[in-house]
Design a protein around this motif. Sequence first.
Motif, mmCIF file in Angstrom:
data_model
loop_
_atom_site.group_PDB
_atom_site.id
_atom_site.type_symbol
_atom_site.label_atom_id
_atom_site.label_comp_id
_atom_site.label_asym_id
_atom_site.label_seq_id
_atom_site.Cartn_x
_atom_site.Cartn_y
_atom_site.Cartn_z
ATOM 1 N N ILE A 133 0.913 -1.158 0.026
ATOM 2 C CA ILE A 133 -0.094 -0.017 -0.026
ATOM 3 C C ILE A 133 0.811 1.425 -0.205
ATOM 4 O O ILE A 133 0.475 2.385 -0.801
ATOM 5 N N ASP A 134 2.030 1.205 0.785
ATOM 6 C CA ASP A 134 2.760 2.329 0.821
ATOM 7 C C ASP A 134 3.526 2.676 -0.686
ATOM 8 O O ASP A 134 3.769 3.684 -1.084
ATOM 9 N N ALA A 135 3.930 1.245 -1.311
ATOM 10 C CA ALA A 135 4.767 1.368 -2.330
ATOM 11 C C ALA A 135 3.820 1.938 -3.646
ATOM 12 O O ALA A 135 4.179 2.843 -4.556
ATOM 13 N N ILE A 136 2.448 1.717 -3.608
ATOM 14 C CA ILE A 136 1.497 2.161 -4.606
ATOM 15 C C ILE A 136 1.395 3.598 -4.423
ATOM 16 O O ILE A 136 1.140 4.630 -5.201
ATOM 17 N N SER A 137 1.162 4.046 -2.983
ATOM 18 C CA SER A 137 0.794 5.530 -2.647
ATOM 19 C C SER A 137 1.790 6.211 -3.099
ATOM 20 O O SER A 137 1.689 7.359 -3.600
ATOM 21 N N ASP A 138 3.224 5.640 -3.028
ATOM 22 C CA ASP A 138 4.322 6.507 -3.644
ATOM 23 C C ASP A 138 4.183 6.691 -5.081
ATOM 24 O O ASP A 138 4.948 7.782 -5.871
ATOM 25 N N THR A 139 3.720 6.121 -5.773
ATOM 26 C CA THR A 139 3.485 6.203 -7.267
ATOM 27 C C THR A 139 2.788 7.432 -7.691
ATOM 28 O O THR A 139 2.878 8.009 -8.849
ATOM 29 N N TYR A 148 11.492 2.701 -2.754
ATOM 30 C CA TYR A 148 10.668 1.723 -3.543
ATOM 31 C C TYR A 148 11.195 1.160 -4.746
ATOM 32 O O TYR A 148 10.505 0.396 -5.566
ATOM 33 N N ASN A 149 12.393 1.542 -5.264
ATOM 34 C CA ASN A 149 12.833 1.336 -6.502
ATOM 35 C C ASN A 149 14.331 0.814 -6.569
ATOM 36 O O ASN A 149 14.951 0.987 -7.552
ATOM 37 N N THR A 150 14.941 0.387 -5.333
ATOM 38 C CA THR A 150 16.055 0.145 -5.283
ATOM 39 C C THR A 150 16.464 -1.429 -6.089
ATOM 40 O O THR A 150 15.819 -2.027 -6.043
ATOM 41 N N ASN A 151 17.403 -0.982 -6.845
ATOM 42 C CA ASN A 151 18.174 -2.203 -7.792
ATOM 43 C C ASN A 151 19.304 -2.855 -7.020
ATOM 44 O O ASN A 151 20.000 -2.142 -6.322
ATOM 45 N N GLY A 152 19.305 -4.303 -7.481
ATOM 46 C CA GLY A 152 20.525 -4.919 -6.697
ATOM 47 C C GLY A 152 21.858 -4.765 -7.598
ATOM 48 O O GLY A 152 22.603 -3.757 -6.968
ATOM 49 N N GLU A 201 13.110 -12.760 -5.774
ATOM 50 C CA GLU A 201 12.097 -11.835 -4.752
ATOM 51 C C GLU A 201 12.558 -10.341 -5.085
ATOM 52 O O GLU A 201 12.547 -9.483 -4.003
ATOM 53 N N ASN A 202 12.973 -10.040 -6.229
ATOM 54 C CA ASN A 202 13.262 -8.724 -6.716
ATOM 55 C C ASN A 202 12.005 -8.085 -7.554
ATOM 56 O O ASN A 202 10.972 -8.935 -8.087
ATOM 57 N N ALA A 203 11.817 -6.731 -7.485
ATOM 58 C CA ALA A 203 11.102 -5.841 -8.560
ATOM 59 C C ALA A 203 9.711 -5.946 -8.093
ATOM 60 O O ALA A 203 8.819 -5.260 -8.652
ATOM 61 N N TRP A 204 9.494 -6.364 -6.730
ATOM 62 C CA TRP A 204 8.162 -6.158 -6.010
ATOM 63 C C TRP A 204 7.597 -4.758 -6.123
ATOM 64 O O TRP A 204 6.289 -4.685 -6.429
ATOM 65 N N TYR A 205 8.115 -3.988 -5.859
ATOM 66 C CA TYR A 205 7.607 -2.606 -5.453
ATOM 67 C C TYR A 205 8.104 -1.315 -6.395
ATOM 68 O O TYR A 205 7.545 -0.141 -6.025
ATOM 69 N N MET A 206 8.732 -1.622 -7.305
ATOM 70 C CA MET A 206 9.061 -0.483 -8.352
ATOM 71 C C MET A 206 7.809 -0.178 -9.041
ATOM 72 O O MET A 206 7.091 -0.754 -9.682
ATOM 73 N N ARG A 207 8.110 1.121 -9.669
ATOM 74 C CA ARG A 207 7.030 1.721 -10.670
ATOM 75 C C ARG A 207 7.647 1.560 -12.062
ATOM 76 O O ARG A 207 6.879 2.019 -12.985
ATOM 77 N N VAL A 236 16.814 -18.440 -10.735
ATOM 78 C CA VAL A 236 16.009 -16.958 -10.816
ATOM 79 C C VAL A 236 14.651 -17.423 -10.355
ATOM 80 O O VAL A 236 14.030 -18.244 -10.789
ATOM 81 N N TRP A 237 14.269 -16.833 -9.221
ATOM 82 C CA TRP A 237 12.717 -17.320 -8.634
ATOM 83 C C TRP A 237 12.147 -16.188 -7.864
ATOM 84 O O TRP A 237 12.777 -15.195 -7.300
ATOM 85 N N ASN A 238 10.683 -16.167 -8.123
ATOM 86 C CA ASN A 238 9.900 -15.376 -7.199
ATOM 87 C C ASN A 238 9.970 -13.928 -7.369
ATOM 88 O O ASN A 238 10.018 -13.019 -6.626
ATOM 89 N N ASN A 239 10.532 -13.486 -8.412
ATOM 90 C CA ASN A 239 10.715 -12.076 -8.873
ATOM 91 C C ASN A 239 9.521 -11.855 -9.628
ATOM 92 O O ASN A 239 8.865 -12.478 -10.327
ATOM 93 N N LYS A 240 8.619 -10.622 -9.071
ATOM 94 C CA LYS A 240 7.463 -10.158 -10.028
ATOM 95 C C LYS A 240 7.270 -8.650 -9.361
ATOM 96 O O LYS A 240 8.020 -8.109 -8.725
ATOM 97 N N THR A 241 6.083 -8.149 -10.153
ATOM 98 C CA THR A 241 5.877 -6.785 -10.045
ATOM 99 C C THR A 241 4.430 -6.656 -9.392
ATOM 100 O O THR A 241 3.512 -7.696 -9.853
ATOM 101 N N LEU A 242 4.420 -5.992 -8.364
ATOM 102 C CA LEU A 242 3.028 -5.895 -7.640
ATOM 103 C C LEU A 242 2.395 -4.356 -7.689
ATOM 104 O O LEU A 242 1.362 -4.053 -7.361
ATOM 105 N N VAL A 243 3.335 -3.328 -8.446
ATOM 106 C CA VAL A 243 2.856 -2.198 -8.632
ATOM 107 C C VAL A 243 2.866 -1.922 -10.083
ATOM 108 O O VAL A 243 3.594 -2.131 -10.927
#
Length: 449
Positions: A133-139, A148-152, A201-207, A236-243
């Motif tokens: 909810i906070d990540a979506i609010s930041d968009t 919310y957009n930190t790259n590895g 488990e990357n890319a979950w919260y980026m815009r 490579v596993w469980n990378n996804k976008t939720l935003v």
Amino acid sequence: MKKLFLSLSMLFLTYLASAQQTWFVSGKGNDQNSGKTESTAFRSLQSAADLTKPGDTVIVADGIYDSSTANNGHSILTLRTSGTVDKYITFKAKLGATPEIRPFSWGGITILGSYINIEGLKVIGNNDSITLIDAISDTKNKTPNAKYNTNGIIVEGRENAPDKKPHHIRISNCEVGKCPGGGITVLEGDYVTIEDCKVYENAWYMRYAGSGITTLNNWAFDDKPGYHIIIVRNKVWNNKTLVPWEKTGKLSDGNGILLDVTDQKQGATNPNADAAVDTVVKKTQPLKPRRPEWKGRALIAYNLSVYNGGSGIHTFRTAHVDIINNTTYWNGQVVGYQELFPNRCDDVVIMNNIIVPKPGGAVTSDNKNTRIRWEYNIYPKNQDFFDGTNNILADPLFINPGIDPTRHDFKLSPKSLAMGSGSVEFKFENDTALKLLRHKGNLNRGYYR
């Protein structure tokens, strides 16, 4: 005699100037130290990076490297200095050590230079401290919050001059997980190898619609034949976008492995191909320099890609790719992409792969592709898009598949039809690739074990 002494002195000074230095960084170090021995190690990675020259090696001992050890506001480690063709700059974990980089700003490791090795480093982001909810609010904010957009690990060429794009980068045996932004991302680079990494488990919260491993807008360093991009033996596993992606307002990407756009068309990309993207450049905006045509080839081989939000392996507007002996399993968890999906691509070889879609998912699809070679793959449900030879319609019979490849077992049962039924007909582009694969003549289908 005097002239001989001067000549010898000059030679000695030249040797000193060109001598390769080993630098040391430790969680117990101090940036007031010299960094030249283990007992005088630096505390921050950037202190060593600011001193490296071609041929230098930085040994990283155990420790937590976070924003408190960074002396810039962008990444924990930013590599601006380049090595040379015969003198790479290397950052690697001390033998037996597991140093951990914990980024909370834009990146863990940002690579701007060329001829650089990264070996055995661990980058863990802050997903566990973020709510959706906070990540979506930041968009809704015009200026994005880096949190919310930190790259590895990111090879970043977008701000470099056209003749200064990063190239000849090797990222090996690294672990990149839980980063709100992309896992390992290559933007406008060339000659990049990503091997033996764990990316999860990357890319979950980026815009910005990222993925686990991504190359975007490859910028040709030269036109030499052979593999310019090599992605091999990664899990490579469980990378996804939720935003939702800011360009379309819809969920996009979250792939395990994505090769994105090597053609020369300008404008935003949309691998989902389900939403119109405004590609009109306003007259007030200067056109970016046109990318040179990328004529190199990419190799994606012996990777395991499972439970990602998008495709296990996805190529979009990309040409000249060999996708060989990979295993994809139950991807499309969020956006519903097909398991192994070439989209608007040309000259792609898809061979010896095990492709298992989730219940209700699809093996592949065909959207404006040309020259797709589809052979010797195995999958449990039919696909009607590509003709090929020696494909098998069957369950591959994994021992114990599951969401985390470090805890579950994707080895094949002795009764699997994938055992001993692959082809060794495929000819890799160069000897370098064969050495990276470490073996020859594997008759099994699926990823390297």
